[in-house]
Design a protein around this motif. Structure first.
Motif, short mmCIF file in Angstrom:
data_model
loop_
_atom_site.label_atom_id
_atom_site.label_comp_id
_atom_site.label_asym_id
_atom_site.label_seq_id
_atom_site.Cartn_x
_atom_site.Cartn_y
_atom_site.Cartn_z
N THR A 75 -28.16 2.27 43.02
CA THR A 75 -26.98 3.09 42.71
C THR A 75 -27.46 4.34 41.98
OG1 THR A 75 -26.63 2.03 40.56
CG2 THR A 75 -25.52 1.05 42.47
N ASP B 259 -20.24 7.82 43.07
CA ASP B 259 -19.90 7.11 41.84
C ASP B 259 -21.17 6.47 41.23
OD1 ASP B 259 -18.95 4.34 40.45
OD2 ASP B 259 -17.40 5.87 40.26
N LYS C 91 -21.77 2.75 42.52
CA LYS C 91 -21.59 2.40 43.92
C LYS C 91 -22.83 2.78 44.72
CE LYS C 91 -16.53 2.73 44.08
NZ LYS C 91 -15.38 3.40 44.72
#
Length: 317
Positions: free
Chosen positions: A221, A259, A262
């Motif tokens: 991420t 994000d 994510k």
């Protein structure tokens, strides 16, 4: 569990709040700490290196009696009652401690500069808080510096210990308790690696090296990339060609607005996966600690050549 009542604890926390507000008013003091990059560069100048530190450095410097109230704290007594105490010495964690201890150490060096110029210079310029490292030209110079530095610190009731050097001759006269490597054969070819201001140093081969053993794998991420890249500690920039690639990937993810927690786009997944796999190759990187080749003769003249380049991705110098 301590025997103090809930009421005692609540009152204690109220009192502790007052103490914390006092501690917040303790000035941090001037930044007297030597530049780490300069110390590390001087470590690489000469063939023989020396590293040590000041034993319990902060606790060696007393706090003036009239200001000890700023360093009060709560503690449970043997009877379970909450009592307040105050520190007589500077403590680890106080914002003022590094400046006070560094100033005092440098003051000691200045006071004895005339009779021990080499040791004074070492303590003045080549200590990063309590860690001292430097390099010298000969074994005799190393032995003399170690002896002078220990004697100089004793004049201030300080003790230098955890000595390490790539030349065992400089350590043989030291008590075993004052060497960083204890209860081992100094002539062994398998001396454990040491850490010098966070950099791993192989004593036997006298090389600086890197390892991925302390790097924790993070999720793929945006936050995971930032955490992984940030774990690479490289103050001298040896890994810059590699870390720059990781930072470019992070830069691309940041621009995409993904994000923080994510998974990022597939076109970034593959280069990131490849970069993470190459972390295993860090163990193969070994940099000679000394910039002079073995058997290098006396330097007659030094020149500094500077090269730099820039792009949209980074700056190299």
């Amino acid at each position: 569990m301590p025997n103090g009542t809930i009421k005692d604890i609540e009152e204690g926390y109220k009192y502790l709040g007052i103490m914390r507000s006092n501690i917040n008013h303790v000035a941090e003091g001037p930044d007297l700490i030597n530049n780490m990059l300069g110390i590390l560069l001087r470590l690489r100048k000469e063939p023989i290196d020396i590293a040590c530190d000041v034993e319990k450095m902060f606790h060696n410097f007393y706090v003036n009696k009239e200001i000890r109230d700023f360093l009060r704290f709560l503690w449970f007594g043997k009877d379970g009652a909450i009592k307040d105490y105050c520190m007589k010495v500077h403590l680890f964690g106080a914002t003022s401690s590094p400046a006070v201890a560094t100033y005092s150490l440098q003051k000691l060096a200045d006071q004895h500069r005339e009779e021990t110029s080499a040791a004074s210079e070492f303590i003045k310029r080549n200590f990063y808080v309590d860690d001292g490292i430097t390099s010298v030209s000969t074994t005799a110079e190393a032995i003399e510096l170690i002896t002078e530095a220990r004697n100089l610190c004793k004049k201030g009731n300080l003790s230098l210990h955890k000595f390490v050097s790539n030349k065992i001759e400089g350590l043989r006269e030291l008590p075993d308790t004052e060497r960083a490597v204890q209860d081992v054969d100094l002539y062994s070819d398998n001396l454990p690696a040491q850490r010098t201001l966070g950099i791993e140093w192989s004593v036997n081969k006298d090389v600086l090296r890197f390892t991925n053993s302390g790097i924790q794998q993070k999720p793929s991420t945006r936050r995971g990339i930032l955490s992984t890249v940030s774990q690479l500690y490289d103050p001298l920039g040896f890994l810059a060609p590699y870390t720059l690639v990781g930072k470019k990937i992070l830069q691309k993810v940041n621009k995409s607005g993904t994000d923080w927690d994510k998974p990022f786009a597939k076109d970034v997944q593959e280069p990131w996966k490849k970069w993470v796999q190459e972390l295993d190759m860090l163990d193969t990187i070994k940099i000679p600690r000394c910039i002079k080749p073995t058997g290098f003769e006396t330097v007659k003249r030094s020149e500094l050549h500077h090269f730099c380049d820039g792009s949209i991705d980074g700056i190299g110098a």
